[in-house]
Design an enzyme around this catalytic site. Structure first.
Site, PDB file in Angstrom:
ATOM      1  N   LYS A  11      24.147  37.926  25.649  1.00  0.00           N
ATOM      2  CA  LYS A  11      23.358  38.158  26.875  1.00  0.00           C
ATOM      3  C   LYS A  11      22.707  36.859  27.324  1.00  0.00           C
ATOM      4  O   LYS A  11      22.529  35.913  26.535  1.00  0.00           O
ATOM      5  CB  LYS A  11      22.271  39.226  26.641  1.00  0.00           C
ATOM      6  CG  LYS A  11      21.193  38.853  25.589  1.00  0.00           C
ATOM      7  CD  LYS A  11      20.024  38.043  26.121  1.00  0.00           C
ATOM      8  CE  LYS A  11      19.097  37.593  25.001  1.00  0.00           C
ATOM      9  NZ  LYS A  11      18.283  36.440  25.236  1.00  0.00           N
ATOM     10  N   ASP A 137      15.804  43.182  20.709  1.00  0.00           N
ATOM     11  CA  ASP A 137      16.917  43.069  21.663  1.00  0.00           C
ATOM     12  C   ASP A 137      18.087  44.002  21.343  1.00  0.00           C
ATOM     13  O   ASP A 137      19.029  44.105  22.124  1.00  0.00           O
ATOM     14  CB  ASP A 137      17.466  41.625  21.674  1.00  0.00           C
ATOM     15  CG  ASP A 137      16.614  40.705  22.543  1.00  0.00           C
ATOM     16  OD1 ASP A 137      15.793  41.215  23.327  1.00  0.00           O
ATOM     17  OD2 ASP A 137      16.787  39.473  22.430  1.00  0.00           O
TER      18      ASP A 137
HETATM   19  P1  ATP Z   1      17.665  35.776  20.235  1.00  0.00           P
HETATM   20  O1  ATP Z   1      18.177  35.405  21.596  1.00  0.00           O
HETATM   21  O2  ATP Z   1      17.646  37.272  19.972  1.00  0.00           O
HETATM   22  O3  ATP Z   1      16.420  35.073  19.826  1.00  0.00           O
HETATM   23  P2  ATP Z   1      19.410  33.910  19.080  1.00  0.00           P
HETATM   24  O4  ATP Z   1      20.661  33.916  19.900  1.00  0.00           O
HETATM   25  O5  ATP Z   1      18.414  32.847  19.404  1.00  0.00           O
HETATM   26  O6  ATP Z   1      18.760  35.323  19.194  1.00  0.00           O
HETATM   27  P3  ATP Z   1      20.895  34.443  16.691  1.00  0.00           P
HETATM   28  O7  ATP Z   1      22.215  33.848  17.009  1.00  0.00           O
HETATM   29  O8  ATP Z   1      20.787  35.914  16.742  1.00  0.00           O
HETATM   30  O9  ATP Z   1      19.737  33.783  17.574  1.00  0.00           O
HETATM   31  O10 ATP Z   1      20.505  33.879  15.238  1.00  0.00           O
HETATM   32  C1  ATP Z   1      19.204  33.759  14.757  1.00  0.00           C
HETATM   33  C2  ATP Z   1      19.237  33.618  13.228  1.00  0.00           C
HETATM   34  O11 ATP Z   1      19.684  34.847  12.659  1.00  0.00           O
HETATM   35  C3  ATP Z   1      20.170  32.545  12.729  1.00  0.00           C
HETATM   36  O12 ATP Z   1      19.415  31.529  12.167  1.00  0.00           O
HETATM   37  C4  ATP Z   1      21.073  33.207  11.698  1.00  0.00           C
HETATM   38  O13 ATP Z   1      21.079  32.559  10.444  1.00  0.00           O
HETATM   39  C5  ATP Z   1      20.538  34.631  11.528  1.00  0.00           C
HETATM   40  N1  ATP Z   1      21.611  35.644  11.587  1.00  0.00           N
HETATM   41  C6  ATP Z   1      21.686  36.743  10.834  1.00  0.00           C
HETATM   42  N2  ATP Z   1      22.770  37.468  11.141  1.00  0.00           N
HETATM   43  C7  ATP Z   1      23.406  36.823  12.124  1.00  0.00           C
HETATM   44  C8  ATP Z   1      24.595  37.099  12.861  1.00  0.00           C
HETATM   45  N3  ATP Z   1      25.348  38.165  12.627  1.00  0.00           N
HETATM   46  N4  ATP Z   1      24.933  36.230  13.833  1.00  0.00           N
HETATM   47  C9  ATP Z   1      24.156  35.147  14.086  1.00  0.00           C
HETATM   48  N5  ATP Z   1      23.045  34.841  13.405  1.00  0.00           N
HETATM   49  C10 ATP Z   1      22.659  35.678  12.440  1.00  0.00           C
END
Ligand code: ATP
Length: 286
Positions: A11, A137
């Protein structure tokens, strides 16, 4: 059914406002969310054994209890008996820790996949109630599309889909902690709040030219102060013809909105060959 493959879509936030900090430490938000056509795939396979094994194409991603796919399986298990083990292969394409809700999307898709694989018959609402326990989210990632997200993110209202356009994602090579960004957000007079009602009106009119200049993300004030490269990427995108460019979520990914696919492809090639970031993706609204 012995196995299933599900897609987990990323998203972006077309608008992100923080209304207040709540006494419990969470923040009340008002966000316009948009699913984009960029996804991870998750293959879920039943096995004879009792254990859950996760493998991923990214060596640095935890594949144990810290992975949101694992957490989603555990949560589903608490509510529905699973009499088998599971082998999971997670093919990540959504940049990690990028502000694109990749982890939440994986958790949502896993819940949907398990619901189908075990024919548990949970409704979307039931899955969303379950999903919020994994992250604010996750209910949105189950709903998908264009939506207004309020409360801590769990109060959702589907909206008129955003007009079709090209969306360029550029993630600079930095990691941003969502927790740090929210903790350092100051809701004073200087904070740039998006005009969410005006954005809703522009969406209803299906008018990208009215919608794009209204896009704002209040979290930019924190992340850009720390990482000026985000502002630089935004400026370059706009100079090169984006209708607007904005940081998604808590960052650091910047997305640019283009009304012309050829122009977007040209800017995509520019960013691919520039040093602004290894992850450059051209996509569209889902
Ligand atoms: P948001 O926008 O909800 O803040 P994000 O895109 O910034 O999320 P994610 O890619 O969801 O961040 O990753 C955040 C942390 O979660 C990472 O440091 C990662 O190690 C951990 N994590 C746990 N499971 C997953 C997964 N399936 N995919 C990605 N990261 C994951």
């Amino acid at each position: 059914m012995n196995s299933i493959t599900v897609k987990a879509y990323a998203k972006i936030n077309l608008g992100l406002d923080v209304i207040r900090k709540r006494p419990d430490g969470y923040h009340d938000v008002s966000m316009i969310m948009q699913t984009v056509n960029l996804y991870d795939t998750i293959n879920i396979k039943k096995t004879k054994f009792q254990s859950v094994t996760i493998r991923s194409n990214l060596y640095y991603l935890p594949t144990d209890r810290r992975n949101l796919v694992y957490k989603a399986i555990e949560l589903f298990r608490e509510n529905h008996p699973i009499r088998s083990g599971l082998n999971i292969f997670l093919n990540k394409r959504i940049p990690v820790a990028a502000g694109l809700a990749g982890g939440s999307a994986d958790a949502a898709a896993t819940l949907k996949g398990l619901n189908r694989l075990y024919q548990a018959g949970l409704s979307l609402e039931e899955l969303m109630k379950l999903g919020v326990k994994l992250g604010a989210d996750v209910p949105y990632c189950l709903l998908m599309g264009t939506a207004l997200s309020e409360g801590i993110g769990e109060i959702l209202k589907p909206l008129t889909p955003m007009p079709d356009c090209s969306i360029l994602l550029v993630k600079p090579d930095i990691s941003v902690s969502t927790k740090y960004v929210y903790e350092n957000l100051r809701l004073n007079e200087e904070a740039k709040h998006p005009n969410i009602p005006a954005m809703l009106e522009a969406l209803q009119e299906n008018n990208i030219y009215k919608l794009a200049p209204l896009m704002e993300n209040i979290l930019e004030s924190v992340t850009i102060k720390e990482y000026p490269i985000i502002e630089e990427i935004k400026s370059v995108m706009k100079d090169k013809g984006a209708l607007t460019a904005l940081m998604s979520g808590s960052g650091p990914t910047v997305f640019g909105i283009f009304d012309n696919q050829l122009k977007a492809e040209k800017v995509y090639r520019y960013f691919k060959s520039s040093g602004y970031g290894k992850q450059v993706i051209l996509t569209r609204p889902y």
